[in-house]
Design a protein around this motif. Structure first.
Motif, short mmCIF file in Angstrom:
data_model
loop_
_atom_site.label_atom_id
_atom_site.label_comp_id
_atom_site.label_asym_id
_atom_site.label_seq_id
_atom_site.Cartn_x
_atom_site.Cartn_y
_atom_site.Cartn_z
N ARG A 137 46.40 41.64 43.83
CA ARG A 137 46.71 42.17 45.15
C ARG A 137 47.60 41.23 45.94
O ARG A 137 48.48 41.66 46.68
CB ARG A 137 45.41 42.45 45.92
CG ARG A 137 44.65 43.64 45.38
CD ARG A 137 43.46 43.98 46.25
NE ARG A 137 42.77 45.15 45.77
CZ ARG A 137 41.72 45.70 46.36
NH1 ARG A 137 41.25 45.16 47.47
NH2 ARG A 137 41.14 46.77 45.86
N ASP A 141 51.30 42.23 47.46
CA ASP A 141 51.38 42.40 48.91
C ASP A 141 52.81 42.54 49.39
O ASP A 141 53.05 43.02 50.50
CB ASP A 141 50.70 41.23 49.62
CG ASP A 141 49.22 41.47 49.80
OD1 ASP A 141 48.79 42.61 49.61
OD2 ASP A 141 48.49 40.50 50.11
N ARG A 143 54.97 44.47 48.03
CA ARG A 143 55.44 45.83 47.81
C ARG A 143 55.54 46.58 49.13
O ARG A 143 54.70 46.44 50.02
CB ARG A 143 54.46 46.60 46.89
CG ARG A 143 54.49 46.19 45.46
CD ARG A 143 53.77 47.20 44.61
NE ARG A 143 52.51 47.59 45.20
CZ ARG A 143 51.72 48.55 44.69
NH1 ARG A 143 52.08 49.20 43.64
NH2 ARG A 143 50.58 48.84 45.27
N ARG A 146 52.75 51.62 49.09
CA ARG A 146 51.35 51.39 48.73
C ARG A 146 50.58 52.70 48.78
O ARG A 146 50.94 53.63 49.52
CB ARG A 146 50.69 50.40 49.69
CG ARG A 146 51.32 49.03 49.72
CD ARG A 146 51.21 48.33 48.38
NE ARG A 146 49.84 48.15 47.98
CZ ARG A 146 49.12 47.06 48.23
NH1 ARG A 146 49.67 46.06 48.89
NH2 ARG A 146 47.88 46.95 47.81
N ASP A 147 49.50 52.76 48.00
CA ASP A 147 48.57 53.89 48.03
C ASP A 147 47.26 53.43 48.67
O ASP A 147 46.78 52.34 48.38
CB ASP A 147 48.28 54.42 46.62
CG ASP A 147 49.45 55.22 46.06
OD1 ASP A 147 50.28 55.69 46.86
OD2 ASP A 147 49.54 55.36 44.83
N ARG A 192 50.07 57.99 50.46
CA ARG A 192 51.17 57.21 49.92
C ARG A 192 52.05 56.81 51.10
O ARG A 192 52.57 57.67 51.81
CB ARG A 192 51.96 58.06 48.91
CG ARG A 192 53.30 57.47 48.48
CD ARG A 192 53.16 56.14 47.78
NE ARG A 192 52.38 56.20 46.57
CZ ARG A 192 52.91 56.48 45.37
NH1 ARG A 192 54.20 56.72 45.24
NH2 ARG A 192 52.14 56.50 44.31
N VAL A 201 49.68 43.90 54.44
CA VAL A 201 48.50 44.73 54.19
C VAL A 201 47.35 44.34 55.10
O VAL A 201 46.59 45.18 55.57
CB VAL A 201 48.08 44.64 52.71
CG1 VAL A 201 46.78 45.38 52.48
CG2 VAL A 201 49.17 45.20 51.82
N TRP A 219 42.73 49.85 48.68
CA TRP A 219 44.14 49.88 48.31
C TRP A 219 44.28 50.07 46.83
O TRP A 219 43.57 49.44 46.05
CB TRP A 219 44.84 48.58 48.75
CG TRP A 219 44.91 48.38 50.22
CD1 TRP A 219 44.07 47.59 50.99
CD2 TRP A 219 45.80 49.00 51.15
NE1 TRP A 219 44.41 47.67 52.30
CE2 TRP A 219 45.48 48.53 52.44
CE3 TRP A 219 46.85 49.91 51.01
CZ2 TRP A 219 46.17 48.94 53.57
CZ3 TRP A 219 47.55 50.31 52.12
CH2 TRP A 219 47.20 49.83 53.40
#
Length: 220
Positions: A137, A141, A143, A146-147, A192, A201, A219
């Motif tokens: 994760r 982070d 990215r 995210r989903d 999404r 996040v 997440w």
């Protein structure tokens, strides 16, 4: 039967229970579909089948005939933990942990040097499940897409609240998938989303934690 042999069988089963519990505790604390009891039973069952295979086989027969069926049989149990929700498949890690736990139970049941192999494998499995996810994760982070999985006790009204809070943070929600609603209450939602630059996040997590009606979120 030699009393020492019977005692060794019991010790092997107790070891299998302990190793299965080590992995099961980690799965249980994360609320996975297969938790402590399931992993204990898988490890114990695999150890018992391995012991029975050795006893039934005798000195001349193939001792692996019964134990070898564990490898294929555990696949049916693992398949029960895999859930497909829309385009996302969940439960693969838990299915893999059950498969690995069965192998660890077999090592405990086989005895000898394989006991040490089973103990080491259990430790590696536990560390993989408990440490790799936070590391993964932290690496992800950065990215921007995210989903997020949400469980809402307030139904569709809670979705509107979540979307409003995300909009205030500048998050662009690209897709919303809902299911499991019962008379508008008890909704599971997959979002999404696209993060703007500079938003991490942890900031979104803190905002979500303050929203009433969210039972849990995770997440992906």
């Amino acid at each position: 039967m030699d009393p020492n042999g019977v005692l060794m069988m019991f010790l092997k089963m107790i070891l299998a229970v302990g190793l299965g519990a080590l992995i099961g505790i980690e799965r249980e604390t994360h609320g996975r579909p297969a938790g402590l009891r399931t992993h204990i039973l898988v490890s114990l069952g695999a150890a018992l089948f391995t012991i029975l295979s050795a006893q039934f086989g005798g000195t001349d027969a193939d001792k692996s005939r019964i134990a070898s069926q564990i490898v294929s049989g555990i696949g049916f149990l693992g398949a029960g933990t895999i859930i497909r929700q829309g385009s996302v498949v969940r439960g693969l890690t838990t299915a893999a942990s059950l498969w690995t736990t069965a192998a660890i139970g077999m090592a405990a049941g086989a005895g000898g040097i394989l006991i040490y192999v089973g103990v080491i494998a259990a430790i590696i499995t536990f560390l993989t499940l408990s440490l790799i996810n936070p590391i993964e994760r932290s690496l992800l982070d950065g990215r921007r897409t995210r989903d997020l999985w949400l469980k809402l006790s307030t139904g569709k009204f809670g979705v509107a609240e979540v979307l409003g809070q995300l909009a205030e943070l500048g998050v662009n929600v690209e897709g919303v998938h809902t299911e499991g609603a019962h008379q508008g209450v008890g909704l599971e939602v997959r979002l999404r989303m696209y993060f703007p630059h500079g938003l991490d996040v942890s900031t979104v997590t803190q905002r979500l934690a303050a929203i009433e009606g969210i039972s849990s979120f995770d997440w992906d």
